[in-house]
Write a protein that holds these residues in place. Structure first.
Motif, mmCIF file in Angstrom:
data_model
loop_
_atom_site.group_PDB
_atom_site.id
_atom_site.type_symbol
_atom_site.label_atom_id
_atom_site.label_comp_id
_atom_site.label_asym_id
_atom_site.label_seq_id
_atom_site.Cartn_x
_atom_site.Cartn_y
_atom_site.Cartn_z
ATOM 1 N N GLY A 294 0.812 -1.211 0.000
ATOM 2 C CA GLY A 294 0.000 0.000 0.000
ATOM 3 C C GLY A 294 0.843 1.257 0.000
ATOM 4 N N TRP A 295 1.947 1.239 0.754
ATOM 5 C CA TRP A 295 2.846 2.401 0.765
ATOM 6 C C TRP A 295 3.469 2.623 -0.607
ATOM 7 N N LEU A 296 3.868 1.542 -1.260
ATOM 8 C CA LEU A 296 4.435 1.688 -2.602
ATOM 9 C C LEU A 296 3.424 2.328 -3.542
ATOM 10 N N ASP A 297 2.158 1.915 -3.438
ATOM 11 C CA ASP A 297 1.107 2.548 -4.240
ATOM 12 C C ASP A 297 0.989 4.030 -3.895
ATOM 13 N N LEU A 298 1.001 4.335 -2.613
ATOM 14 C CA LEU A 298 0.862 5.715 -2.161
ATOM 15 C C LEU A 298 2.005 6.583 -2.677
ATOM 16 N N TRP A 299 3.203 5.995 -2.725
ATOM 17 C CA TRP A 299 4.373 6.734 -3.190
ATOM 18 C C TRP A 299 4.473 6.783 -4.708
ATOM 19 N N GLY A 300 3.573 6.094 -5.397
ATOM 20 C CA GLY A 300 3.603 6.074 -6.856
ATOM 21 C C GLY A 300 4.765 5.277 -7.403
ATOM 22 N N LEU A 301 5.165 4.229 -6.675
ATOM 23 C CA LEU A 301 6.323 3.422 -7.070
ATOM 24 C C LEU A 301 5.877 2.008 -7.437
ATOM 25 N N PRO A 302 6.576 1.366 -8.378
ATOM 26 C CA PRO A 302 6.218 -0.005 -8.757
ATOM 27 C C PRO A 302 6.527 -0.988 -7.636
ATOM 28 N N LYS A 303 5.756 -2.052 -7.581
ATOM 29 C CA LYS A 303 5.972 -3.075 -6.558
ATOM 30 C C LYS A 303 7.168 -3.961 -6.875
ATOM 31 N N LEU A 304 7.584 -3.978 -8.129
ATOM 32 C CA LEU A 304 8.766 -4.720 -8.551
ATOM 33 C C LEU A 304 9.652 -3.796 -9.355
ATOM 34 N N ASP A 305 10.969 -3.936 -9.181
ATOM 35 C CA ASP A 305 11.921 -3.125 -9.934
ATOM 36 C C ASP A 305 12.945 -4.065 -10.550
ATOM 37 N N ALA A 306 12.745 -4.362 -11.842
ATOM 38 C CA ALA A 306 13.614 -5.321 -12.518
ATOM 39 C C ALA A 306 15.051 -4.838 -12.614
ATOM 40 N N ASP A 307 15.267 -3.534 -12.482
ATOM 41 C CA ASP A 307 16.621 -2.987 -12.609
ATOM 42 C C ASP A 307 17.390 -2.996 -11.289
ATOM 43 N N ALA A 308 16.719 -3.302 -10.194
ATOM 44 C CA ALA A 308 17.366 -3.260 -8.880
ATOM 45 C C ALA A 308 17.702 -4.667 -8.409
ATOM 46 N N GLU A 309 18.910 -4.838 -7.866
ATOM 47 C CA GLU A 309 19.283 -6.102 -7.251
ATOM 48 C C GLU A 309 18.662 -6.184 -5.866
ATOM 49 N N PRO A 310 18.157 -7.349 -5.487
ATOM 50 C CA PRO A 310 17.633 -7.494 -4.121
ATOM 51 C C PRO A 310 18.694 -7.105 -3.095
ATOM 52 N N MET A 311 18.275 -6.374 -2.094
ATOM 53 C CA MET A 311 19.104 -5.967 -0.962
ATOM 54 C C MET A 311 20.062 -4.828 -1.281
ATOM 55 N N ASP A 312 20.010 -4.265 -2.486
ATOM 56 C CA ASP A 312 20.855 -3.109 -2.791
ATOM 57 C C ASP A 312 20.571 -1.942 -1.849
ATOM 58 N N TRP A 313 19.326 -1.844 -1.397
ATOM 59 C CA TRP A 313 18.950 -0.743 -0.504
ATOM 60 C C TRP A 313 19.709 -0.780 0.820
ATOM 61 N N MET A 314 20.255 -1.943 1.178
ATOM 62 C CA MET A 314 21.006 -2.045 2.426
ATOM 63 C C MET A 314 22.289 -1.219 2.386
#
Length: 225
Positions: A94-114
């Protein structure tokens, strides 16, 4: 369609309902408005995406074990985990929807946000490697604590005490990985309500790990190292 399949479908529907409710609630409580809207490369968005995938596997494994054992203690634990994590997953989507962001990002590696800085810039952290987008079922590198497809299939073939032991072993590892991810959000996320949720995950899952270790000992087994 088996009861397990129906249960899994129900979990997805509940997550979507929670997502819609979370979007409305977040828009109305003023917490998100007071925070900077996260970017797609931010820790806030990365955590929401990755933990949603992480939670979905916990929900699925919990429904599987409920079909594979008649033990009330394990079935109750599995229900609690499935219900809690489906709810939390809905909030994050729901937050991702609120922020206008996709639920999946094919260009991002998992855990890169760490490894993301305050501006959302990220270098590859080496945490978790890649996984099949959105399902976490690949046998390659996964996010911390996630079971492999082979392990989940093994769980679905066992029954009784054997299923209980494997479920508890896999879920302890799963929770410990989730705790590490949630601590990462507590340290890096900027949206207060998301940090609060992450801290709640740390506290609750640490308590459940202790419970599951004791449940394993009662069955003459130990956590996997």
């Amino acid at each position: 369609m088996t009861r397990t399949h129906w249960a899994a479908v129900t979990a997805v529907v509940l997550a979507l309902l929670f997502a819609g409710a979370a979007t409305v609630a977040s828009a109305g409580d003023g917490t998100t408005a007071a925070d900077r809207t996260p970017t797609g490369a931010s820790a806030d968005a990365g955590f929401a995406r990755d933990m949603s995938v992480h939670h979905q596997q916990a929900v699925e494994m919990s429904f599987v074990v409920r079909e594979r054992t008649e033990n009330d203690e394990v079935r109750r634990l599995a229900y609690d985990i499935a219900n809690t994590q489906a709810n939390q997953r809905g909030m994050m989507l729901g937050w991702l929807d609120l922020w206008g962001l996709p639920k999946l990002d094919a260009d991002a590696e998992p855990m890169d946000w760490m490894s993301a800085g305050a501006d959302g810039a990220s270098g590859h952290s080496g945490h978790g490697g890649g996984h099949e987008a959105g399902d976490g079922d690949g046998d390659g590198p996964l996010m911390p604590g996630m079971a492999t497809k082979a392990e989940v299939e093994q769980l679905s073939r066992l029954s009784g005490k054997q299923a209980e032991i494997l479920y508890l072993q896999l879920m302890i590892i799963h929770h410990n990985g989730g705790i590490a991810m949630a601590k990462g959000c507590v340290d890096r996320c900027e949206v207060r309500v998301e940090r609060d949720l992450a801290q709640g995950m740390v506290d609750a899952q640490a308590s459940e790990v202790e419970l599951m270790v004791n449940m394993l000992r009662k069955r003459g087994a130990q956590p996997r190292t």
